[in-house]
Design an enzyme around this catalytic site. Structure first.
Site, PDB file in Angstrom:
ATOM      1  N   GLU A 268       0.882  -1.181   0.000  1.00  0.00           N
ATOM      2  CA  GLU A 268       0.000   0.000   0.000  1.00  0.00           C
ATOM      3  C   GLU A 268       0.915   1.225   0.000  1.00  0.00           C
ATOM      4  OE1 GLU A 268      -2.836   2.713   0.036  1.00  0.00           O
ATOM      5  OE2 GLU A 268      -1.397   2.690   1.686  1.00  0.00           O
TER       6      GLU A 268
ATOM      7  N   GLU B 155       6.832 -11.146  -8.925  1.00  0.00           N
ATOM      8  CA  GLU B 155       7.327 -12.001  -7.826  1.00  0.00           C
ATOM      9  C   GLU B 155       6.285 -13.050  -7.425  1.00  0.00           C
ATOM     10  OE1 GLU B 155       6.056  -9.126  -7.580  1.00  0.00           O
ATOM     11  OE2 GLU B 155       4.989  -8.838  -5.685  1.00  0.00           O
TER      12      GLU B 155
ATOM     13  N   HIS C 263       2.889  -7.826 -10.641  1.00  0.00           N
ATOM     14  CA  HIS C 263       3.682  -8.490  -9.591  1.00  0.00           C
ATOM     15  C   HIS C 263       4.451  -9.695 -10.121  1.00  0.00           C
ATOM     16  CE1 HIS C 263       2.003  -6.610  -5.894  1.00  0.00           C
ATOM     17  NE2 HIS C 263       0.974  -6.357  -6.690  1.00  0.00           N
TER      18      HIS C 263
ATOM     19  N   CYS D 114       4.168  -2.406  -8.561  1.00  0.00           N
ATOM     20  CA  CYS D 114       2.852  -1.982  -8.089  1.00  0.00           C
ATOM     21  C   CYS D 114       2.959  -0.779  -7.135  1.00  0.00           C
ATOM     22  CB  CYS D 114       2.119  -3.174  -7.493  1.00  0.00           C
ATOM     23  SG  CYS D 114       0.342  -2.949  -7.534  1.00  0.00           S
TER      24      CYS D 114
HETATM   25  N1  GLN Z   1      -3.411  -0.198  -4.637  1.00  0.00           N
HETATM   26  C1  GLN Z   1      -2.122  -0.083  -4.015  1.00  0.00           C
HETATM   27  C2  GLN Z   1      -1.712   1.385  -3.917  1.00  0.00           C
HETATM   28  O1  GLN Z   1      -2.327   2.194  -4.555  1.00  0.00           O
HETATM   29  C3  GLN Z   1      -1.075  -0.861  -4.789  1.00  0.00           C
HETATM   30  C4  GLN Z   1      -1.463  -2.330  -4.801  1.00  0.00           C
HETATM   31  C5  GLN Z   1      -0.306  -3.263  -4.885  1.00  0.00           C
HETATM   32  O2  GLN Z   1       0.857  -2.913  -4.632  1.00  0.00           O
HETATM   33  N2  GLN Z   1      -0.623  -4.509  -5.181  1.00  0.00           N
HETATM   34  O3  GLN Z   1      -0.802   1.706  -3.239  1.00  0.00           O
END
Ligand code: GLN
Length: 189
Positions: free
Chosen positions: A47, A172, A170, A77
């Protein structure tokens, strides 16, 4: 070759496993002194607001920004969001790459999905199976940044600017090590 994985929050353990599979020495990074002997750093998914605030609390935001001026960093991400110069929200960012991102860009209906991607760097007829989880898109690129992977509808989901790499998805979480191997070539330069 030693690669660190930022280990404040999110999917860092999975990156360590992938790198170990490739025989690379790894380190979980929580302190800025741990950046000193690294050839590259991965910022995992998770996050991005939380991870950014933890980077501030752990005095890591500025040291990682400086590290990225001369070393390879790959953001997956949430990590890609942190590398960007703008995510349209109040949140700590590294501002290292000339990309702007839109968070959670695939909406709630498809907040997670998988897709086979054509990655030019890996050759055609050899798609990369990618997992997207509440993923951002890279909405704009500028300067020397190039789009590495684009979806059929034109959305950019991977970009590179010199030794900096951002992926919306992702790598990984699948067994396919090709993106990790690609990142190692950037860390070697
Ligand atoms: N939705 C997350 C964000 O905005 C990212 C999601 C993720 O890393 N899988 O930070």
């Amino acid at each position: 070759m030693k690669i660190g994985v930022l280990a404040l929050q999110g999917a860092f353990a999975e990156h360590i496993i992938m790198l170990s599979k490739l025989g690379v020495e790894t380190a979980e990074v929580r302190l800025h002194a741990q950046l000193d002997d690294l050839d590259g750093l991965i910022i995992p998914g998770g996050e991005s607001t939380t991870m950014g605030k933890l980077m501030v609390d752990f005095d890591l935001l500025e040291p990682i920004r400086e590290f990225g001026l001369g070393h390879a960093i790959w953001g997956t991400c949430a990590g890609a969001i942190l590398l960007s110069k703008d995510a349209h929200r109040e949140q700590p960012l590294l501002h290292l790459m000339n990309i702007t991102v839109e968070r959670n860009a695939f909406g709630r209906q498809v907040d997670s999905f998988e897709a086979d991607l054509n990655v030019e760097a890996f050759g055609i007829d050899n798609p990369f199976h990618a997992v997207f989880i509440r993923a951002p898109i890279i909405e704009t690129i500028s300067g020397d940044t190039k789009a590495l992977v684009t979806l059929a509808d034109g959305k950019i989901v991977a970009a590179q600017e010199g030794h900096l790499l951002a992926t919306s998805f992702h790598p990984e979480l699948t067994g396919d090590t090709r993106f990790h191997e690609y990142f190692l070539t950037l860390a070697k330069k």
